[in-house]
Design an enzyme around this catalytic site. Structure first.
Site, mmCIF file in Angstrom:
data_model
loop_
_atom_site.group_PDB
_atom_site.id
_atom_site.type_symbol
_atom_site.label_atom_id
_atom_site.label_comp_id
_atom_site.label_asym_id
_atom_site.label_seq_id
_atom_site.Cartn_x
_atom_site.Cartn_y
_atom_site.Cartn_z
ATOM 1 N N CYS A 55 -5.172 -12.446 -58.892
ATOM 2 C CA CYS A 55 -6.566 -12.412 -59.361
ATOM 3 C C CYS A 55 -6.784 -13.471 -60.448
ATOM 4 O O CYS A 55 -6.714 -14.660 -60.158
ATOM 5 C CB CYS A 55 -6.939 -11.004 -59.819
ATOM 6 N N HIS A 64 -5.087 -7.418 -55.281
ATOM 7 C CA HIS A 64 -4.384 -6.477 -56.158
ATOM 8 C C HIS A 64 -3.615 -5.472 -55.308
ATOM 9 O O HIS A 64 -4.060 -5.076 -54.229
ATOM 10 C CB HIS A 64 -5.383 -5.707 -57.020
#
Length: 478
Positions: free
Chosen positions: A327, A424
């Site tokens: 991310c 994630h």
């Protein structure tokens, strides 16, 4: 409601364990936390986001997470500002002072979510926030006694024996609450207790005589609790125990987000996951360095350079090491990060690490999605979620790290040593994790991390069943 004598006394995990224990008895249970301050968040089935602690509690209850379980989520990006998420959607970026002024206006939405969540439930277990008796916050309170009063809730007070000072903490809360607020407290639970319960008996009697509150039980120290995802970075100290085997380094960046992405690696018996604190170099013996998510990508880049970790990273790659960015970590690996509208901090742009041929522009739109797909490149199934603000472009995307059901995801450097992804939870996929560790020269168990979490929730509930009278506790609810 479970109120606490402070932050990190175990409210989140007690609620999770109670959710599992009562759900196993056949009750329709749901968790709730009015306001959570954490950069660890989860995607909900209704397309929003909530704190990961409430997502874990939902799992313990046998439910899919929904936004009503955590109607206000504060995601700090500096010491004095935070992104405010209301009922799953980004509401505003506010200073602490502005949020305090606006907070009372959010109380009706908090009560609305609680009422909606309660429909059809036998029991709702409500977690307070921080200390339950901070008088300076009381006029604007929507998450502790302010909510208990608005929703007419009974409460128990949770204290942490591992810190010491249980009697003083409990008596201090009694002193600070008004008589009507004290009357809502049905008793005290002492958490993280070690030793002979008989030795605590005089303290329990002191508490009863001074407050009128009985001590409802002593919860013993739970190793299962240590293995479950933490609510926020306060728990990182507990994750720093040295390990053995393949060294994977993780620099502790400002405003880290979703640090539980690394939990599956930490659980591997052949992995030594090292959280590197500021002031310390990245270990030269590391096989890989993982850059985790952050709520403030440009500030994290500045911190990397201040610590000299950017130099350490280049030396690590020259030695043949691997680097992974997740991310915001992915964004940092690119050539630059632009934030023209000041979404995450002051407007501007910051030079990236230049390890991937991509650039990122931070914008107001937030991508939230659950993902479960076959990765054609590794040949394994992966699952996780996307949760980010920003669009990443560049030639590096033509070398994706993953190919999820035919859709390219992330980027890979030409030599394959640097990879980034927005996914994630990727290391929670056992086959993928084992394949990645083998590529580093190590070995992975390919254990199903989700199944491990289920086992730990059951062990947590077992301990709570042994130490508390759940029938009596249920009788306090109304």
């Amino acid at each position: 409601m479970v109120l606490g004598t402070g932050s990190d006394v175990g409210k989140s995990l007690l609620v999770a364990g109670l959710c599992r224990a009562y759900a196993r008895r056949g009750l329709k249970v749901a968790p709730f936390k009015a306001q959570n301050m954490s950069n660890n968040a989860a995607v909900t089935v209704d397309g929003g986001e909530i704190g990961r602690a409430q997502a874990l509690q939902a799992r313990a209850s046998g439910l899919a997470p929904v936004t009503d379980m955590n109607p206000v989520l504060l995601k700090p990006d500096t010491d004095v500002t935070a992104q405010v998420v209301v009922q799953g959607r980004v509401h505003a970026r506010l200073s602490a002072a502005d949020y305090q002024r606006r907070k009372p206006a959010l109380r009706p939405r908090v009560v609305e979510s609680l009422d909606r969540l309660s429909e059809g439930r036998d029991l709702v277990l409500i977690e307070g926030a921080g200390s339950g008796a901070e008088r300076y916050l009381r006029p604007q309170d929507i998450s502790n006694m302010g909510l208990a009063t608005a929703a007419d809730l009974p409460a128990v007070l949770l204290a942490d024996d591992s810190r010491g000072g249980v009697t003083a903490a409990v008596l201090g809360h009694h002193l600070l609450w008004a008589p009507a607020e004290r009357a809502r407290v049905a008793g005290v639970i002492v958490n993280k207790f070690r030793g002979d319960p008989a030795i605590f008996a005089p303290a329990a009697e002191d508490i009863r005589q001074a407050t009128g509150w009985p001590v409802l039980g002593l919860l013993r120290w739970s190793e299962a609790a240590r293995a479950l995802p933490a609510e926020d970075s306060l728990a990182l100290d507990a994750a720093r125990a040295p390990g053995r085997g393949l060294v994977i380094a993780v620099p502790e960046l400002p405003r880290m987000a979703n640090a539980d992405d690394l939990d599956p690696l930490a659980a591997e018996p052949g992995v030594d996951l090292r959280w590197v604190r500021p002031g310390h170099p990245l270990p030269a013996e590391a096989a890989a360095v993982v850059l985790p998510g952050s709520k403030s990508t440009r500030a994290a880049l500045d911190a990397l350079r201040t610590e000299g970790w950017d130099i350490d990273l280049r030396a690590h790659i020259r030695r043949g090491g691997r680097v992974v960015g997740i991310c915001a970590g992915f964004q940092m690996l690119g050539r630059r990060v632009r934030d023209p509208d000041g979404i995450e901090g002051p407007p501007g742009e910051t030079e990236g690490l230049g390890l991937l041929d991509v650039e990122t522009a931070i914008g107001p739109a937030k991508r939230l999605s659950e993902i479960a797909a076959l990765d054609a490149i590794s040949g394994t199934r992966v699952s996780g979620y996307e949760m980010h603000m920003g669009v990443t472009d560049g030639a590096g995307l033509r070398r994706p790290w993953l190919s999820l059901d035919g859709r390219p995801e992330g980027a890979l450097s030409p030599d394959g040593r640097v990879g980034g992804t927005y996914l994630h939870g990727i290391f929670g996929s056992g086959a993928f994790r084992a394949q990645w560790l083998r590529a580093l020269g190590g070995a992975g168990s390919a254990e199903d991390h989700a199944a491990r979490i289920e086992t730990m929730l059951d062990r947590l509930a077992d301990g709570i069943e042994a130490d508390l009278d759940l029938d009596a506790l249920l009788g306090l609810a109304r």
